[in-house]
Design an enzyme around this catalytic site. Structure first.
Site, PDB file in Angstrom:
ATOM      1  N   TYR A 170       0.944  -1.193   0.157  1.00 49.39           N
ATOM      2  CA  TYR A 170      -0.329   0.363   0.041  1.00 49.39           C
ATOM      3  C   TYR A 170       0.812   0.786   0.202  1.00 49.39           C
ATOM      4  O   TYR A 170       1.555   0.849   0.752  1.00 49.39           O
ATOM      5  CB  TYR A 170      -0.107   0.530   1.315  1.00 49.39           C
ATOM      6  CG  TYR A 170      -1.696   1.340   1.415  1.00 49.39           C
ATOM      7  CD1 TYR A 170      -2.635   1.556   1.288  1.00 49.39           C
ATOM      8  CD2 TYR A 170      -1.558   2.371   2.208  1.00 49.39           C
ATOM      9  CE1 TYR A 170      -3.432   2.223   0.634  1.00 49.39           C
ATOM     10  CE2 TYR A 170      -2.008   3.331   2.544  1.00 49.39           C
ATOM     11  CZ  TYR A 170      -3.659   3.533   1.120  1.00 49.39           C
ATOM     12  OH  TYR A 170      -3.908   4.390   1.837  1.00 49.39           O
ATOM     13  N   GLU A 214      -3.081   7.567  -4.293  1.00 45.47           N
ATOM     14  CA  GLU A 214      -3.325   6.088  -3.741  1.00 45.47           C
ATOM     15  C   GLU A 214      -2.929   5.349  -4.405  1.00 45.47           C
ATOM     16  O   GLU A 214      -4.207   4.878  -5.857  1.00 45.47           O
ATOM     17  CB  GLU A 214      -4.333   6.168  -3.028  1.00 45.47           C
ATOM     18  CG  GLU A 214      -4.511   4.739  -2.204  1.00 45.47           C
ATOM     19  CD  GLU A 214      -6.553   4.905  -1.931  1.00 45.47           C
ATOM     20  OE1 GLU A 214      -5.765   4.751  -0.090  1.00 45.47           O
ATOM     21  OE2 GLU A 214      -6.836   3.617  -2.223  1.00 45.47           O
TER      22      GLU A 214
END
Length: 378
Positions: free
Chosen positions: A102, A190
Site C-alpha cells: 500500500y 493512492e
C-alpha cells in the site's frame, strides 16, 4: 473532486509510474474487443464508480477466458454498488502477483504537510489493517520546502522492501507520485495495491486520486473530468443562487441565516432525537424570492417531512423577515409543517406578525428543535 481509476491511471502514466495495461469499456462487445487487444489469457474486469469496496461487492472479477469475461462484463455493467450504478468497466491484463503493498500521499492536518503512507499489507483489507494493526502503516512527513529527495524516498522504500533492486524501482515511483500530487493540487494519490509481479517489476494495478476543488481553476485537464452526482449538482445549483447547501439525508429540512447558527440548529435537532436533512445557509436577507428558492431546494428532497426555519435578526430585522416569509409562502403551495424561530432585532414584532398563520412559531432554539422533531412523529 474524485476521478475514476482509469483516469487516475492516465495521470500516473503521464508521470512515469508503471501501470497495468487496460482499456475502458461501456458494453460487453467493447469488453471482448479489449480482451483480444490485450492478448493476455487472463483479464480483470473492474467497475468504474466513485466509491470504494468494489471488490467485496463483486465489482472486480478475474476472467480466465473469453466466456468468463463476457459473463462478468454483463454482470458488472448495470450493477449498483453503494448507490452508484456501474455504466463503465475497465478491462485490464491480469498481473501475476508475488506481493501486494500500500502506498499513498495525503494531506495531514496535524503536520500541515503531505505525508507518504506505506504498508506491506496492501489490498482490499487495508482499512482493517489501519484499524487493528496501525503499527503496520508507516508515515513519513514530507517537508514542502524539501519535497521527496532521493534519501527520503530510499528511507520510505526500505519500509516496504528488503531487496535493493526493488528499492531502486520504488524511489522514482514515490518521487513521481509526489510530483503528480503537488503539481495537480491533489488531496489524495493512492496505489492500492502496488504489486510486485512475478517478473520482479513493481506495478500500480489500482489507482485513486482526489483533487482540491479550490484549485481546479488551475487545472482544466482535471476539471474536464468532473462528473457531479445528483447531490453535487444540487449543491452547485444552490451555490449559484447564493446559498451554502450540503445534503445530509435526514427528515428535518433546515433553513438558517449564518453557518454557525446552522450548525447549532442541527445540533439541537440531534439533541431531541431528530435527523437534519441538510445544511442550508441562506445569508442575511428577507427577500421573498430568495426564501422561495430555498424552500424549493429543501422540498426537492423527498425525505424532508418538516422544515425548521431559524433566523437571527441583526441588520435584517425580524419583522421584515416575518413579512418576507408570509409573502414567500403565498407564492408556493406547501403542505409540509413549517417551524419558525425568530430572534434578534424586533423579534416580538416578528412573532406577532406570524401569529395566527399556519406556521409553528417557537421562541427559543431549544423549543424549535423539539417542535420540529415532534412534527416528524405526527
Amino acid at each position: 473532486m474524485k476521478v475514476h481509476e482509469y483516469q487516475a491511471k492516465a495521470f500516473f502514466a503521464q508521470y512515469g509510474l508503471p501501470v497495468d495495461r487496460s482499456v475502458l469499456c461501456k458494453t460487453v462487445e467493447e469488453a471482448v474487443a479489449a480482451y483480444h487487444s490485450l492478448d493476455n489469457e487472463k483479464a480483470v474486469v473492474k467497475a468504474q464508480i466513485h466509491t470504494g469496496g468494489r471488490g467485496k461487492a463483486g465489482g472486480v472479477r478475474v476472467a480466465n477466458n473469453e466466456d468468463e469475461l463476457k459473463r462478468y462484463a454483463a454482470q458488472i455493467l448495470g450493477m449498483e454498488i453503494k448507490g452508484f450504478k456501474v455504466d463503465r468497466i475497465l478491462v485490464g491484463e491480469a498481473v501475476e502477483i508475488a506481493s501486494e503493498y500500500y502506498v499513498s500521499i495525503v494531506i495531514d492536518r496535524k503536520s500541515k504537510s503531505a505525508i507518504l503512507m506505506l504498508s506491506r499489507e496492501g489490498g482490499m483489507d487495508i482499512e482493517t489493517v489501519a484499524k487493528d494493526t496501525p503499527e503496520k502503516i508507516h508515515q513519513i512527513v514530507i517537508d514542502p520546502f524539501i519535497g521527496l529527495p532521493d534519501y527520503l524516498a530510499r528511507e520510505a522504500a526500505f519500509y516496504l522492501f528488503d531487496d535493493m533492486s526493488l528499492v531502486k524501482q520504488a524511489v522514482p515511483l514515490f518521487q513521481g507520485l509526489y510530483k503528480l500530487f503537488m503539481e495537480k493540487d491533489a488531496s489524495l494519490a493512492e496505489i492500492n495495491p502496488l504489486v510486485l509481479a512475478k517478473d520482479g517489476k513493481l506495478k500500480a494495478i489500482d489507482a485513486k486520486m482526489t483533487f482540491d476543488n479550490n484549485a481546479l481553476f488551475r487545472h482544466p485537464d482535471v476539471l474536464e473530468l468532473f462528473e457531479p452526482t445528483a447531490e453535487e449538482q444540487k449543491e452547485q445549483e444552490a451555490k449559484d443562487k447564493g446559498f451554502s447547501y450540503v445534503h445530509l439525508g435526514g427528515e428535518i429540512g433546515c433553513m438558517v441565516n449564518g453557518a454557525g447558527l446552522a450548525m447549532a440548529t442541527m445540533d439541537m435537532i440531534k439533541l431531541y432525537g431528530g435527523h437534519p436533512a441538510n445544511f442550508l445557509d441562506i445569508g442575511g436577507s428577507s427577500n421573498p424570492t430568495k426564501i422561495v428558492e430555498a424552500m424549493k431546494l429543501l422540498l426537492s428532497d423527498e425525505q424532508v417531512r418538516v422544515v425548521l426555519i431559524n433566523i437571527f435578526g441583526g441588520i435584517t430585522r425580524c419583522d421584515d423577515v416575518a413579512r418576507g416569509l408570509i409573502e414567500a409562502f403565498q407564492l408556493i403551495d406547501v403542505d409540509t409543517p413549517i417551524v419558525i424561530r425568530l430572534t434578534g432585532t424586533n423579534e416580538e414584532e416578528g412573532r406577532a406578525i406570524l401569529k395566527g398563520t399556519k406556521f409553528h412559531v417557537a421562541k427559543t432554539m431549544s423549543e424549535a428543535g423539539r417542535m420540529a422533531v415532534e412534527q416528524v412523529s405526527k
